[in-house]
Design a protein around this motif. Structure first.
Motif, PDB file in Angstrom:
ATOM      1  N   SER A  77       0.841  -1.192   0.000  1.00 38.68           N
ATOM      2  CA  SER A  77       0.000   0.000   0.000  1.00 38.68           C
ATOM      3  C   SER A  77       0.878   1.244   0.000  1.00 38.68           C
ATOM      4  CB  SER A  77      -0.929   0.010   1.208  1.00 38.68           C
ATOM      5  OG  SER A  77      -0.220   0.390   2.363  1.00 38.68           O
ATOM      6  N   PHE A  78       0.305   2.323  -0.484  1.00 37.39           N
ATOM      7  CA  PHE A  78       1.055   3.564  -0.640  1.00 37.39           C
ATOM      8  C   PHE A  78       0.294   4.679   0.064  1.00 37.39           C
ATOM      9  CE2 PHE A  78       3.235   7.066  -2.479  1.00 37.39           C
ATOM     10  CZ  PHE A  78       4.432   6.580  -2.970  1.00 37.39           C
ATOM     11  N   ARG A 149      -7.158   3.604   5.184  1.00 34.88           N
ATOM     12  CA  ARG A 149      -7.311   3.100   3.821  1.00 34.88           C
ATOM     13  C   ARG A 149      -6.097   2.271   3.404  1.00 34.88           C
ATOM     14  NH1 ARG A 149      -7.756   7.657  -0.338  1.00 34.88           N
ATOM     15  NH2 ARG A 149      -5.557   7.851   0.216  1.00 34.88           N
ATOM     16  N   SER A 150      -4.910   2.738   3.802  1.00 32.37           N
ATOM     17  CA  SER A 150      -3.726   1.989   3.379  1.00 32.37           C
ATOM     18  C   SER A 150      -3.555   0.709   4.195  1.00 32.37           C
ATOM     19  CB  SER A 150      -2.477   2.868   3.444  1.00 32.37           C
ATOM     20  OG  SER A 150      -2.195   3.199   4.772  1.00 32.37           O
ATOM     21  N   LEU A 151      -4.341   0.555   5.277  1.00 32.25           N
ATOM     22  CA  LEU A 151      -4.253  -0.678   6.061  1.00 32.25           C
ATOM     23  C   LEU A 151      -5.345  -1.685   5.725  1.00 32.25           C
ATOM     24  CD1 LEU A 151      -3.429   0.893   9.548  1.00 32.25           C
ATOM     25  CD2 LEU A 151      -1.963  -0.700   8.291  1.00 32.25           C
ATOM     26  N   GLN A 156       1.380  -6.356   3.153  1.00 30.60           N
ATOM     27  CA  GLN A 156       2.671  -6.867   3.590  1.00 30.60           C
ATOM     28  C   GLN A 156       3.654  -5.709   3.752  1.00 30.60           C
ATOM     29  OE1 GLN A 156       4.007 -10.380   3.491  1.00 30.60           O
ATOM     30  NE2 GLN A 156       1.844 -10.645   4.008  1.00 30.60           N
ATOM     31  N   VAL A 157       3.520  -4.771   2.826  1.00 32.57           N
ATOM     32  CA  VAL A 157       4.450  -3.642   2.793  1.00 32.57           C
ATOM     33  C   VAL A 157       3.661  -2.342   2.751  1.00 32.57           C
ATOM     34  CG1 VAL A 157       6.238  -2.486   1.431  1.00 32.57           C
ATOM     35  CG2 VAL A 157       6.179  -4.993   1.547  1.00 32.57           C
ATOM     36  N   MET A 158       4.047  -1.404   3.597  1.00 36.37           N
ATOM     37  CA  MET A 158       3.441  -0.069   3.522  1.00 36.37           C
ATOM     38  C   MET A 158       4.514   0.923   3.123  1.00 36.37           C
ATOM     39  SD  MET A 158       1.042   0.142   6.871  1.00 36.37           S
ATOM     40  CE  MET A 158       0.421   1.783   6.573  1.00 36.37           C
ATOM     41  N   LEU A 159       4.227   1.682   2.079  1.00 34.21           N
ATOM     42  CA  LEU A 159       5.157   2.706   1.630  1.00 34.21           C
ATOM     43  C   LEU A 159       4.543   4.052   1.972  1.00 34.21           C
ATOM     44  CD1 LEU A 159       5.791   1.078  -1.848  1.00 34.21           C
ATOM     45  CD2 LEU A 159       7.191   0.868   0.207  1.00 34.21           C
TER      46      LEU A 159
ATOM     47  N   ARG B 161      -3.746   4.512  -9.217  1.00 31.67           N
ATOM     48  CA  ARG B 161      -2.767   3.642  -9.869  1.00 31.67           C
ATOM     49  C   ARG B 161      -2.126   2.715  -8.859  1.00 31.67           C
ATOM     50  NH1 ARG B 161      -0.651   7.747 -14.565  1.00 31.67           N
ATOM     51  NH2 ARG B 161      -2.715   7.771 -15.497  1.00 31.67           N
ATOM     52  N   SER B 162      -1.835   3.259  -7.668  1.00 28.97           N
ATOM     53  CA  SER B 162      -1.191   2.420  -6.655  1.00 28.97           C
ATOM     54  C   SER B 162      -2.151   1.317  -6.198  1.00 28.97           C
ATOM     55  CB  SER B 162      -0.740   3.261  -5.456  1.00 28.97           C
ATOM     56  OG  SER B 162      -1.825   3.554  -4.604  1.00 28.97           O
ATOM     57  N   LEU B 163      -3.449   1.528  -6.374  1.00 33.15           N
ATOM     58  CA  LEU B 163      -4.424   0.495  -6.003  1.00 33.15           C
ATOM     59  C   LEU B 163      -4.697  -0.447  -7.168  1.00 33.15           C
ATOM     60  CD1 LEU B 163      -6.990   2.724  -4.070  1.00 33.15           C
ATOM     61  CD2 LEU B 163      -5.326   1.146  -3.099  1.00 33.15           C
TER      62      LEU B 163
END
Lengths: 272, 259
Positions: A77-78, A149-151, A156-159, B161-163
């Protein structure tokens, strides 16, 4: 978990080519918290976008969980500097956006994700705000929604690209400590870009220092201070001071006069 | 609450003050026609206008209906034509360079000048009017839609895009939604122009619509009738405008505060 070998990135700028990153070798362990720190224009955001698969490196390879990165992955996730919430969606609906993009189901049912969303909102103190629209929330709360939202996909990876840098100092400290708490409960690998030494020392297991033009890996500093760390009272003040001093020294090293990076091309904003 | 803040802030004042303003203007107008003894064929009094309307209400309302139909048809057609053109322009620089000067040229033509030509090409029916309305109002629709589509913040595009969102998802879940407030701005400009377009078209080669009524009454110096028709046109224009404002409030509750 994340492995970069000889990664380089060259952009075509207005006045010829610009080398954003050069010969980056980096290995991030599973469950590790790494912060990337450097002055503006050192390519730290670019590095993060390479790992996210938002751009492809011009040289070298980027691997996540052993696989070469070819595009955005579901388990990565970003999180952006700005909350990047869709203004017409409620808080809950914004948190659920990634699930909706997946087609609603994913590996669990939608209802299960909805429960998870409520759980995350509770964890970040947003219970009772589910139906609100983003513009009704403060900047700090918006960024909390963005964190939820990113969780939601259990990444596995959070940027995280300077996620707290647009907030006021108090909210920023609060959110950093909250992130640390959440991280201690989850098995997530985090790569966190910042230009704040304080933030880097509070959060990271390892701090990666980048130098600008071209972006190179200058130094990797281990931080062994036990968690949970706090910014106020701290039993390890001398250690914090030593590391902060070290990072200061590394960042203050004389570099060539810095030019601002070229503004993004309009083309990038056009639909694909 | 002081008297002053009541005048500025209460909802009753918000409704009453415009009405008082309008009534005052009409009263002044009326007074002028009496005091200066102005002939009705030069400037009819409000009373003459009302009488003129009451003489033949069903005729005037039928002609109003004709004008409404042309205006709305042309306006909808402009959306149907304008929005896809805007989407194409946004999608490709090549198309933008190719089409944009043409659009500018078409928009630069004085529409009154081609009204007779439209009759030559399309006869005396409804079509020349609908096409005229289309011509006057499609340009603001194209421009505002294109601007709206380009205004999507880059971090939201990157987010989608990241999603791993598909292009279709990116378009419907983000770009189109984000363009809506600006599209509405264009639509509100266009609807006022649309009414003007229908009147221009009705000046030529037709025996129907409020434009024709005005044209005819000018020829026979029946100024009160012209004023009655003009009043109906103004009401029509205002009503259509506020229908759009209402739609905007219903569809885009988020857009009022957050932009």
């Amino acid at each position: 978990m994340i492995r970069l070998d000889g990664v380089g990135q060259v952009f075509d700028g207005r006045e010829g080519q610009v080398t954003a990153l050069e010969e980056i070798d980096l290995h991030v362990q599973q469950n590790e918290f790494v912060t990337l720190i450097g002055r503006s224009g050192c390519g730290k955001s670019t590095l993060l976008r390479l790992i996210a698969g938002l751009i492809s490196p011009t040289s070298g390879t980027v691997r996540v969980a052993g696989d070469p990165v070819t595009g955005p992955r579901r388990d990565v996730s970003f999180m952006f500097q700005r909350p990047a919430l869709l203004p017409w969606r409620s808080v809950l609906s914004n948190v659920m956006l990634p699930i909706e993009i997946d087609g609603g189901e994913g590996d669990r049912g939608k209802a299960a994700y909805r429960d998870r969303a409520h759980q995350l909102l509770e964890l970040t103190g947003l219970t009772g705000f589910e139906r609100r629209l983003p513009h009704e929330l403060s900047g700090g709360m918006q960024q909390r929604v963005s964190l939820c939202r990113s969780l939601i996909r259990d990444p596995q990876v959070m940027l995280m690209d300077e996620p707290f840098s647009a907030l006021d100092a108090l909210t920023r400290t609060e959110l950093s400590e909250e992130l640390q708490r959440i991280k201690m409960e989850l098995d997530t690998t985090i790569v966190f870009v910042t230009h704040s030494i304080e933030e880097a020392v509070l959060l990271a297991d390892r701090v990666v220092v980048l130098t600008p033009r071209p972006g190179r890996l200058r130094e990797v500093v281990d931080i062994d201070i036990p968690r949970p760390r706090t910014l106020g009272q701290n039993a390890h003040l001398t250690e914090v001071a030593r590391i902060s001093g070290l990072l200061h020294g590394l960042l203050a090293e004389k570099v060539a006069p810095v030019e601002e990076p070229a503004p993004r091309q309009v083309d990038e904003v056009r639909p694909r | 609450m002081t008297k002053r803040s009541w005048l500025k802030d209460s909802p009753a004042a918000a409704v009453l003050l415009p009405i008082i303003g309008l009534a005052g203007a009409i009263a002044l107008w009326w007074l002028a026609t009496i005091v200066f003894g102005i002939e009705s064929y030069l400037l009819p009094s409000p009373r003459d206008v009302v009488i003129s309307f009451m003489d033949q209400p069903s005729y005037l309302l039928t002609e109003t209906g004709t004008s409404i139909l042309e205006t709305v048809e042309g306006f909808l057609l402009a959306i149907v034509v304008g929005v896809p053109i805007a989407l194409l322009i946004v999608r490709s620089v090549l198309l933008e360079r190719l089409v944009y000067p043409l659009l500018l040229m078409v928009n630069a033509i004085p529409k009154v000048a081609i009204a007779p030509l439209l009759v030559v090409w399309m006869g005396f029916g409804q079509w020349p009017k609908v096409v005229m309305v289309l011509l006057v109002c499609f340009f603001p629709i194209v421009i505002s839609t294109a601007q709206g589509m380009k205004s999507t913040p880059i971090e939201l595009v990157e987010l989608l895009r990241s999603l791993n969102a598909s292009r279709t998802q990116e378009f419907f879940k983000l770009r189109l939604r984000y363009a809506m407030p600006q599209m509405f701005t264009g639509l509100k400009v266009a609807i006022s122009l649309a009414v003007i377009g229908s009147v221009i078209a009705e000046f030529v080669g037709t025996t129907h619509g409020l434009g024709y009524v005005i044209y005819q009454s000018g020829a026979s110096a029946d100024t009160p009738l012209a004023f009655a028709a003009i009043t109906l046109l103004s009401i029509l224009s205002i009503v259509l405008f506020y229908i759009l404002v209402l739609l905007e409030h219903l569809l885009l509750p988020w857009a009022q505060e957050s932009r």
